[in-house]
Design an enzyme around this catalytic site. Structure first.
Site, mmCIF file in Angstrom:
data_model
loop_
_atom_site.group_PDB
_atom_site.id
_atom_site.type_symbol
_atom_site.label_atom_id
_atom_site.label_comp_id
_atom_site.label_asym_id
_atom_site.label_seq_id
_atom_site.Cartn_x
_atom_site.Cartn_y
_atom_site.Cartn_z
ATOM 1 N N HIS A 30 -2.665 -4.270 -2.570
ATOM 2 C CA HIS A 30 -1.552 -3.753 -1.756
ATOM 3 C C HIS A 30 -0.521 -4.837 -1.450
ATOM 4 C CE1 HIS A 30 -3.094 0.278 -1.324
ATOM 5 N NE2 HIS A 30 -4.238 -0.155 -0.833
ATOM 6 N N HIS A 71 -10.373 -3.554 8.944
ATOM 7 C CA HIS A 71 -9.111 -4.277 8.779
ATOM 8 C C HIS A 71 -8.861 -5.109 10.026
ATOM 9 C CE1 HIS A 71 -7.261 -2.945 4.957
ATOM 10 N NE2 HIS A 71 -8.124 -1.954 5.092
#
Length: 348
Positions: free
Chosen positions: A20, A201
């Site tokens: 990403h 995360h």
């Protein structure tokens, strides 16, 4: 909390979630170098695909530098101990993509759905089990469902054949108590032989703490990324997590020094920008927004003159989830029009 002697499986995300922030432009040489470094460090499971999983190459999600088959074909033959996993999101990846990955030597398939939509995973999970793959049901954005709701979704995936269920904090929103409540409920509901995993995360700097909380609640598979390379403020930084586990007596099988070297010598130099907790990444965690929305929001913000933070807060308010990337620009445009109209009224 005494977890001494607890054995877990560490699962590395550097070459998938790390795509990403790299805008899916990792080179084959970068893939090879990081994968072999992770293998030498003792990491047993390494995920390799487009950031949005098998078949993710598209206008909506971004075109990678190479195909999934090229990435997998470059990495798998080089590994001596580690196995390779691939992510698959039904609606993006197909059963044909799954079969191709299996033929290339992928060991583990992780079938990912939104945390309320496990029913769309049946076909893919069933096929993976038919192929005798290590098959994981991966419930994304799990903060958006209650512990009781997650139990229902997890049991669906288990009934389709998944031998491991993941509770996934895609937004980096959860705190340790949130993790314990969700994983504890799911662990109690699953068959004893079904494994439990956690994917965190670092958007509130809780990646390591949440992963330890997950182990305490019964998880035995934990995701992380070297140097935290991943969406938003990154995944749980693997070298930090391994060091904490070492201190606590949790057995990972990963060399605490070698994983630091992979992070520092291989992963940090290939970053296009520092993976850190800036205000936009912090907003992801605070507002509960899907991590991979970050760069989309920054681009839309630059285009329409709206701070990315404001776009992210609005996406959180609207409850946008993974797969709605096309709505980010629409949201930015709506905000820009609303602000222009307000400015016009104030000037009148």
């Amino acid at each position: 909390m005494n977890l001494k002697g607890k054995r877990i499986t560490v699962h590395d995300m550097t070459l998938r979630d790390g795509m990403h922030p790299k805008r899916h432009q990792m080179t084959l040489d970068q893939m090879r170098a990081v994968a072999t470094g992770l293998d030498a460090a003792g990491v047993p499971l390494i995920e390799v695909t487009h950031g949005d999983g098998l078949g993710g190459s598209s206008v909506n999600y971004g075109f990678p530098a190479h195909t999934d088959a090229e990435y997998l074909g470059a990495v798998i033959p080089l590994l001596k101990r580690a196995k390779v996993s691939a992510l698959l999101l039904p609606g993006i990846g197909t059963v044909d993509h799954l079969k191709e990955a299996h033929a290339l030597g992928v060991h583990t398939i992780r079938v990912a759905t939104h945390c309320t939509e496990a029913d769309v995973s049946e076909q893919h999970i069933a096929m993976a089990r038919k192929l005798d793959m290590d098959t994981v049901g991966f419930l994304m954005m799990s903060h958006m469902n209650s512990p009781e709701g997650l139990v229902k979704q997890a049991k669906l995936m288990e009934s389709y054949g998944a031998n491991c269920i993941y509770i996934t904090d895609s937004a980096g929103y959860m705190l340790p108590d949130d993790v314990k409540a969700r994983l504890g409920a799911v662990r109690d509901a699953l068959q004893p032989q079904t494994e439990l995993g956690f994917h965190g995360h670092h958007n509130l700097a809780m990646g390591v703490a949440n992963s330890i909380a997950a182990i305490e609640a019964g998880a035995n598979r934990i995701d992380g990324a070297a140097a935290g390379l991943g969406a938003g403020a990154g995944n749980t930084p693997l070298e930090v997590f391994v060091a904490v586990c070492e201190r606590m007596g949790i057995e990972t099988g990963v060399d605490v020094w070698k994983i630091q070297d992979v992070a520092e010598d291989l992963v940090v130099p290939m970053m296009d920008f520092p993976i850190r907790l800036d205000r936009d990444a912090l907003t992801l965690g605070y507002a509960g927004v899907y991590g991979s929305f970050l760069l989309f929001a920054k681009r839309a913000g630059d285009k329409y003159g709206i701070p990315a933070r404001d776009i992210l807060v609005e996406l959180g308010r609207r409850g946008m989830v993974g797969g709605q990337e096309d709505m980010i620009e629409d949201t930015a445009l709506t905000l820009a029009k609303a602000r222009a109209a307000q400015a016009k009224r104030e000037a009148a």
